[in-house]
Design a protein around this motif. Sequence first.
Motif, mmCIF file in Angstrom:
data_model
loop_
_atom_site.group_PDB
_atom_site.id
_atom_site.type_symbol
_atom_site.label_atom_id
_atom_site.label_comp_id
_atom_site.label_asym_id
_atom_site.label_seq_id
_atom_site.Cartn_x
_atom_site.Cartn_y
_atom_site.Cartn_z
ATOM 1 N N ASP A 1 10.689 19.990 46.525
ATOM 2 C CA ASP A 1 11.986 19.584 47.066
ATOM 3 C C ASP A 1 13.146 20.144 46.263
ATOM 4 O O ASP A 1 14.294 20.092 46.692
ATOM 5 C CB ASP A 1 12.103 18.044 47.052
ATOM 6 N N ASN A 2 12.840 20.663 45.091
ATOM 7 C CA ASN A 2 13.897 21.082 44.180
ATOM 8 C C ASN A 2 13.837 22.597 43.967
ATOM 9 O O ASN A 2 13.832 23.070 42.845
ATOM 10 C CB ASN A 2 13.744 20.333 42.853
ATOM 11 N N GLN A 3 13.755 23.339 45.049
ATOM 12 C CA GLN A 3 13.680 24.787 44.913
ATOM 13 C C GLN A 3 15.076 25.397 44.786
ATOM 14 O O GLN A 3 16.088 24.715 44.965
ATOM 15 C CB GLN A 3 12.954 25.372 46.121
ATOM 16 N N SER A 4 15.083 26.680 44.505
ATOM 17 C CA SER A 4 16.367 27.336 44.263
ATOM 18 C C SER A 4 17.179 27.428 45.553
ATOM 19 O O SER A 4 16.662 27.294 46.662
ATOM 20 C CB SER A 4 16.133 28.743 43.713
ATOM 21 N N GLU A 5 18.442 27.657 45.361
ATOM 22 C CA GLU A 5 19.376 27.796 46.486
ATOM 23 C C GLU A 5 18.914 28.901 47.438
ATOM 24 O O GLU A 5 18.985 28.767 48.656
ATOM 25 C CB GLU A 5 20.752 28.136 45.901
ATOM 26 N N ILE A 6 18.418 29.976 46.839
ATOM 27 C CA ILE A 6 18.012 31.121 47.649
ATOM 28 C C ILE A 6 16.859 30.744 48.575
ATOM 29 O O ILE A 6 16.880 31.031 49.775
ATOM 30 C CB ILE A 6 17.578 32.264 46.718
ATOM 31 N N TYR A 7 15.887 30.035 47.989
ATOM 32 C CA TYR A 7 14.725 29.634 48.797
ATOM 33 C C TYR A 7 15.180 28.748 49.945
ATOM 34 O O TYR A 7 14.788 28.956 51.102
ATOM 35 C CB TYR A 7 13.725 28.908 47.901
ATOM 36 N N ASN A 8 16.038 27.800 49.641
ATOM 37 C CA ASN A 8 16.479 26.859 50.666
ATOM 38 C C ASN A 8 17.204 27.562 51.802
ATOM 39 O O ASN A 8 16.930 27.334 52.978
ATOM 40 C CB ASN A 8 17.394 25.800 50.046
ATOM 41 N N SER A 9 18.123 28.449 51.433
ATOM 42 C CA SER A 9 18.897 29.046 52.518
ATOM 43 C C SER A 9 18.056 30.046 53.304
ATOM 44 O O SER A 9 18.257 30.195 54.508
ATOM 45 C CB SER A 9 20.169 29.687 51.979
ATOM 46 N N LEU A 10 17.103 30.711 52.627
ATOM 47 C CA LEU A 10 16.227 31.604 53.381
ATOM 48 C C LEU A 10 15.359 30.799 54.345
ATOM 49 O O LEU A 10 15.080 31.234 55.463
ATOM 50 C CB LEU A 10 15.351 32.418 52.430
ATOM 51 N N GLN A 11 14.918 29.614 53.904
ATOM 52 C CA GLN A 11 14.145 28.743 54.784
ATOM 53 C C GLN A 11 14.954 28.372 56.022
ATOM 54 O O GLN A 11 14.428 28.267 57.114
ATOM 55 C CB GLN A 11 13.753 27.461 54.031
ATOM 56 N N LYS A 12 16.263 28.212 55.808
ATOM 57 C CA LYS A 12 17.129 27.849 56.925
ATOM 58 C C LYS A 12 17.556 29.083 57.710
ATOM 59 O O LYS A 12 18.508 29.039 58.503
ATOM 60 C CB LYS A 12 18.369 27.112 56.389
ATOM 61 N N LYS A 13 16.895 30.202 57.475
ATOM 62 C CA LYS A 13 17.151 31.460 58.193
ATOM 63 C C LYS A 13 18.576 31.971 58.015
ATOM 64 O O LYS A 13 19.169 32.546 58.918
ATOM 65 C CB LYS A 13 16.890 31.291 59.700
ATOM 66 N N SER A 14 19.152 31.711 56.860
ATOM 67 C CA SER A 14 20.445 32.345 56.616
ATOM 68 C C SER A 14 20.346 33.103 55.301
ATOM 69 O O SER A 14 19.588 32.732 54.419
ATOM 70 C CB SER A 14 21.557 31.298 56.551
ATOM 71 N N LEU A 15 21.133 34.168 55.191
ATOM 72 C CA LEU A 15 21.043 35.010 54.001
ATOM 73 C C LEU A 15 21.879 34.418 52.876
ATOM 74 O O LEU A 15 23.079 34.198 53.058
ATOM 75 C CB LEU A 15 21.545 36.410 54.313
ATOM 76 N N PRO A 16 21.281 34.143 51.739
ATOM 77 C CA PRO A 16 22.065 33.648 50.593
ATOM 78 C C PRO A 16 22.735 34.820 49.906
ATOM 79 O O PRO A 16 22.302 35.294 48.856
ATOM 80 C CB PRO A 16 21.008 33.017 49.709
ATOM 81 N N ASP A 17 23.795 35.277 50.513
ATOM 82 C CA ASP A 17 24.373 36.573 50.190
ATOM 83 C C ASP A 17 24.650 36.788 48.706
ATOM 84 O O ASP A 17 24.078 37.671 48.072
ATOM 85 C CB ASP A 17 25.665 36.660 50.982
ATOM 86 N N VAL A 18 25.516 35.949 48.146
ATOM 87 C CA VAL A 18 25.983 36.188 46.789
ATOM 88 C C VAL A 18 24.841 36.046 45.782
ATOM 89 O O VAL A 18 24.653 36.891 44.905
ATOM 90 C CB VAL A 18 27.126 35.211 46.450
ATOM 91 N N ASN A 19 24.059 34.967 45.928
ATOM 92 C CA ASN A 19 22.947 34.773 45.005
ATOM 93 C C ASN A 19 21.996 35.954 45.040
ATOM 94 O O ASN A 19 21.509 36.431 44.015
ATOM 95 C CB ASN A 19 22.163 33.520 45.373
ATOM 96 N N LEU A 20 21.745 36.426 46.266
ATOM 97 C CA LEU A 20 20.783 37.511 46.432
ATOM 98 C C LEU A 20 21.270 38.787 45.764
ATOM 99 O O LEU A 20 20.502 39.513 45.139
ATOM 100 C CB LEU A 20 20.575 37.742 47.924
ATOM 101 N N ILE A 21 22.566 39.031 45.870
ATOM 102 C CA ILE A 21 23.103 40.241 45.238
ATOM 103 C C ILE A 21 22.898 40.178 43.738
ATOM 104 O O ILE A 21 22.464 41.145 43.104
ATOM 105 C CB ILE A 21 24.589 40.410 45.588
ATOM 106 N N GLY A 22 23.167 39.004 43.156
ATOM 107 C CA GLY A 22 22.966 38.858 41.722
ATOM 108 C C GLY A 22 21.526 39.127 41.340
ATOM 109 O O GLY A 22 21.244 39.876 40.401
ATOM 110 N N LEU A 23 20.609 38.529 42.108
ATOM 111 C CA LEU A 23 19.197 38.700 41.756
ATOM 112 C C LEU A 23 18.738 40.135 41.964
ATOM 113 O O LEU A 23 17.953 40.659 41.180
ATOM 114 C CB LEU A 23 18.329 37.757 42.603
ATOM 115 N N THR A 24 19.220 40.769 43.017
ATOM 116 C CA THR A 24 18.813 42.149 43.243
ATOM 117 C C THR A 24 19.315 43.035 42.123
ATOM 118 O O THR A 24 18.625 43.941 41.666
ATOM 119 C CB THR A 24 19.382 42.652 44.583
ATOM 120 N N LEU A 25 20.537 42.762 41.668
ATOM 121 C CA LEU A 25 21.100 43.600 40.612
ATOM 122 C C LEU A 25 20.369 43.402 39.297
ATOM 123 O O LEU A 25 20.035 44.363 38.613
ATOM 124 C CB LEU A 25 22.575 43.265 40.422
ATOM 125 N N PHE A 26 20.129 42.137 38.946
ATOM 126 C CA PHE A 26 19.621 41.894 37.601
ATOM 127 C C PHE A 26 18.127 41.635 37.560
ATOM 128 O O PHE A 26 17.569 41.418 36.490
ATOM 129 C CB PHE A 26 20.375 40.720 36.972
#
Lengths: 210, 494
Positions: free
Chosen positions: A136-161
């Motif tokens: 129940d306590n997963q990351s923001e990215i997991y939650n929003s991907l589950q809800k079929k929306s792109l976690p834009d900003v978080n994803l950019i950070g993770l892709t970069l770093f």
Amino acid sequence: MPVFFYAFAAVSVIGAIALVCFRNPVSSAISMVGSFVGLAALFIGLNAYFVGIIQILVYAGAIMVLFLFIIMLLDLKAPSAFKRSSPLILVGGLIIPFSFVIQLSTVLSEVRGGDPKALPLQDAAESFYDHERDPDNQSEIYNSLQKKSLPDVNLIGLTLFGHKGDNASIRTPGYNFPLQIIGVLLLVATVGVVALSLKRKQSKSGGPES
Amino acid sequence: MPAYWLEATVVILGLILLLIEAFGKSVSRELVRRVSIGGLAFTLVPLYFAVTPPTDNAELARFYIYDNWAVFFKILAIVATILVLLMAYDYRKVLNQFTEEPGTDHGTGEFYALPVFACAGMMWMASARDLVSIFVSLELVTITFYILVAYMRRQVGSLEAGVKYLILGALSTGFLVYGIAWIYGVTHTTNLAEIGIAISDPDSALAANPSPLFFGLSLMLLSLAFKIGAAPMHLWIPDVYQGAPTPITAFLSVGSKAAGFIVALRILEPFFNSEITKSQTTLIVLIMAGLTLLVGNLAALGQTNFKRLLAYSSIAHAGFLLLAIAAWHPGDAGSLSTHQVVSLYLATYLVITLGAFFVLVVVRNADDSDEISAFDGLGRRNPSLAVCATILLSALAGLPLTAGFIGKFFAFQLAISSASANKVLWLGIGIGFIGVAASFYYYLKVVRAIYWREPAHEKELPVPRISRFVILSLTALTILLGFWPNPILWLIGG
């Protein structure tokens, strides 16, 4: 929604053409802002909200305003500053882009586009599942991907770093290496601007004070 | 020591130089010059001890490769930068005229620090194995050169060269990014090794219709042509070479070109190795080679300015190198591979061209002119310099028993041996021979000026200490490598 796509693409293209055609630099700069806004709308249409917003804030906002400032500061007398180019240059300038467009459209027509597929967001979500945390306590990215929306900003950070996937021993590589080279590049550009434009005070002692 | 520390060392050296420049007490730029040259020479030591970085770092393994070619082109970049900095030392009289507070050293510190950053960029280019890292390192080099070309900001020629280079460079960057986008679109990766796998699968949709792939490749090749100075993107070369400070011209024509060629080799390698793309890629590169050879050699015939002559000569040499690439050969026991031929050619080209630029700096210092007429009667004014200049010029033309001949010989040998499989290469070889014939005319025109023309005045032509030492050693190396090229062959494993 292709209607919006074509509308904003038209805004972008018309802005770009106006940029080249206007004789007055201020009008050109303003039409470039229009082109950027159309482009930003296209990015948002592609679900890339972050890039779209950045396009408006940084390019249309900051950079173009700076352009306008410089143009107004320099007070260019637009029409007299340019000479009409000779017809030969005009013909050449038309032939080359024209052949380029023909080539581009040929290649595009040969590519079988097919219908756009939906992004595999469910699979993407799984790769961000962290076994060490509560379900129940997963990351923001997991939650929003589950809800079929792109976690834009978080994803950019993770892709970069880079980030750890569901298998914590393997780290998905990011772009830290090119990022550091860009750091050096920006430093060089800054040093260069100073070196090329700095006016030192004429000091009697000849010291390097600036 | 993992190899990536090499670039880090060079960047740190650059930072130290900037700090010395900014906070150092001394008004003179002597310290900056010495530290930059000494520091770079020191970098050659860890290069010997560097090892391939551990592969468990997935990110580094994706962007960074450390193989024979990376080592060789890193050495080339460092050596070129050191020689350019030495040249800048003797060029300071001219440089100081056109910078802040004419006649003093003020505002020239960055001129000795920025080439160090460009060197780091070239070293990264030598190691880049992903289109992303290729792009960023290439941009680092290009942006440094924008600044260096326009550095003599009180001279209109230098500023004009800077603006021309900036505008055309930005255009070619646009082509590169657009090409990368196409390649990424059809292969879904920016990694060159993975691109190689993606384009050699005979059953994929890409094999059925490779035209988007070639569209992307052509766009990238246009941008690389800008970097290496090949037709049809050669137009900037004469003006920028003529306007830029001479050491920077030398740096552009040697360092930037060598880095461009290693990137071109890396990008083209998967396309030559794939059966689907091989024949078309050969044709594209061959057309570029032929055009470059014609433009470079024929346009050089009428030049009266020595710097401009060297600019066209640099275009012509890019043509010979492209011919060697068009005749792609993976190498076997009996013959050299394309990589080896290109490396050998570039190494000899570095020695000869930098020698020629050193001679130009000496003449410019004495007579304040880059024209060929400034060489009139050099044989009488300074016989030993005249002999060195003659040897270097005939090496540029490719006279046997000089290093220039070795490079051209291997390039033609490679093209001829590949021509049996691909008849169209004979066309390139034919144009190449015309080019060599023409090049003898325009290089020896300068030699004629040196010995058969009356000097404008009989004034002694002084050669500064560093220039004398460097010109003598480069000339000796030109002759030595002419009949004993083994040291370079050892380095490239031939």
